[in-house]
Structure formats: C-alpha cells, structure tokens
Design a protein around this motif. Structure first.
Motif, PDB file in Angstrom:
ATOM      1  N   ILE A  66      -9.272  -2.733  -3.114  1.00 47.89           N
ATOM      2  CA  ILE A  66     -10.417  -2.785  -4.162  1.00 47.89           C
ATOM      3  C   ILE A  66      -9.641  -2.469  -5.666  1.00 47.89           C
ATOM      4  N   MET A  67      -9.020  -1.411  -5.525  1.00 49.93           N
ATOM      5  CA  MET A  67      -8.425  -0.921  -6.763  1.00 49.93           C
ATOM      6  C   MET A  67      -7.382  -1.940  -7.667  1.00 49.93           C
ATOM      7  N   THR A  68      -6.839  -2.658  -6.974  1.00 51.56           N
ATOM      8  CA  THR A  68      -6.029  -3.594  -7.404  1.00 51.56           C
ATOM      9  C   THR A  68      -6.794  -4.808  -7.995  1.00 51.56           C
ATOM     10  N   ILE A  69      -7.966  -5.292  -7.329  1.00 51.82           N
ATOM     11  CA  ILE A  69      -8.939  -6.635  -7.708  1.00 51.82           C
ATOM     12  C   ILE A  69      -9.251  -5.939  -8.914  1.00 51.82           C
ATOM     13  N   GLY A  70      -9.906  -4.682  -8.824  1.00 52.58           N
ATOM     14  CA  GLY A  70     -10.647  -4.031 -10.143  1.00 52.58           C
ATOM     15  C   GLY A  70      -9.714  -3.848 -11.310  1.00 52.58           C
ATOM     16  N   ALA A  71      -8.499  -3.564 -11.141  1.00 51.93           N
ATOM     17  CA  ALA A  71      -7.700  -3.523 -12.241  1.00 51.93           C
ATOM     18  C   ALA A  71      -7.390  -4.892 -12.881  1.00 51.93           C
ATOM     19  N   THR A  72      -7.313  -5.992 -11.901  1.00 54.38           N
ATOM     20  CA  THR A  72      -7.032  -7.260 -12.136  1.00 54.38           C
ATOM     21  C   THR A  72      -8.033  -7.958 -13.152  1.00 54.38           C
ATOM     22  N   PHE A  73      -9.374  -7.641 -12.781  1.00 56.57           N
ATOM     23  CA  PHE A  73     -10.587  -8.126 -13.539  1.00 56.57           C
ATOM     24  C   PHE A  73     -10.551  -7.397 -14.774  1.00 56.57           C
ATOM     25  N   ASN A 101       0.735  -1.262  -0.203  1.00 55.65           N
ATOM     26  CA  ASN A 101       0.109   0.005  -0.061  1.00 55.65           C
ATOM     27  C   ASN A 101       0.891   1.287  -0.032  1.00 55.65           C
ATOM     28  N   GLN A 102       1.796   1.367   0.930  1.00 52.86           N
ATOM     29  CA  GLN A 102       2.925   2.482   0.718  1.00 52.86           C
ATOM     30  C   GLN A 102       3.497   2.484  -0.359  1.00 52.86           C
ATOM     31  N   ASN A 103       3.894   1.525  -1.031  1.00 50.82           N
ATOM     32  CA  ASN A 103       4.604   1.593  -2.160  1.00 50.82           C
ATOM     33  C   ASN A 103       3.675   2.324  -3.501  1.00 50.82           C
ATOM     34  N   ILE A 104       2.498   1.528  -3.519  1.00 53.74           N
ATOM     35  CA  ILE A 104       1.517   1.979  -4.467  1.00 53.74           C
ATOM     36  C   ILE A 104       1.197   3.632  -4.308  1.00 53.74           C
ATOM     37  N   ASN A 105       0.739   3.999  -3.182  1.00 53.05           N
ATOM     38  CA  ASN A 105       0.780   5.359  -2.666  1.00 53.05           C
ATOM     39  C   ASN A 105       1.782   6.269  -3.168  1.00 53.05           C
ATOM     40  N   LYS A 106       2.726   5.864  -2.926  1.00 52.91           N
ATOM     41  CA  LYS A 106       4.246   6.640  -3.307  1.00 52.91           C
ATOM     42  C   LYS A 106       4.252   6.604  -4.816  1.00 52.91           C
TER      43      LYS A 106
END
Length: 51
Positions: free
Chosen positions: A26-33, A8-13
């Motif tokens: 939620i964002m990661t799962i949505g992007a994966t689908f 989470n910290q790396n994605i936010n950075k």
C-alpha cells in the motif's frame, strides 16, 4: 522466500520499520501515485506553458 517478502524485508531494514507485506504494498502504490501526480502537475504548470 518470495520476492515480495524479500522486498518487504529490505524496505523494513532501510526504513527501520516493522511493516507487513500488505502495508508495504500500500505504501509503495501510494508513493508511486504521488510521484506520478507530481510529475503531471510539473509538466502541466511548468513545461507546457513555456513551449
């Protein structure tokens, strides 16, 4: 520090955002689908008709 918090910290950075861990999941799962759906439609409409 847990692995999910580190991700989470790396994605936010990287994105310059302030998402919580739940929002990041939620964002990661949505992007994966979305990627899976695009790959499926690409195979269905481009690859298989030309075989």
């Amino acid at each position: 520090m847990s692995f999910t918090k580190w991700i989470n910290q790396n994605i936010n950075k990287f994105l310059g955002t302030q998402f919580t861990e739940r929002e990041t999941e939620i964002m990661t799962i949505g992007a994966t689908f979305t990627v899976i759906a695009v790959a499926y439609l690409l195979m269905y409409n481009v690859v298989f008709p030309n075989i």
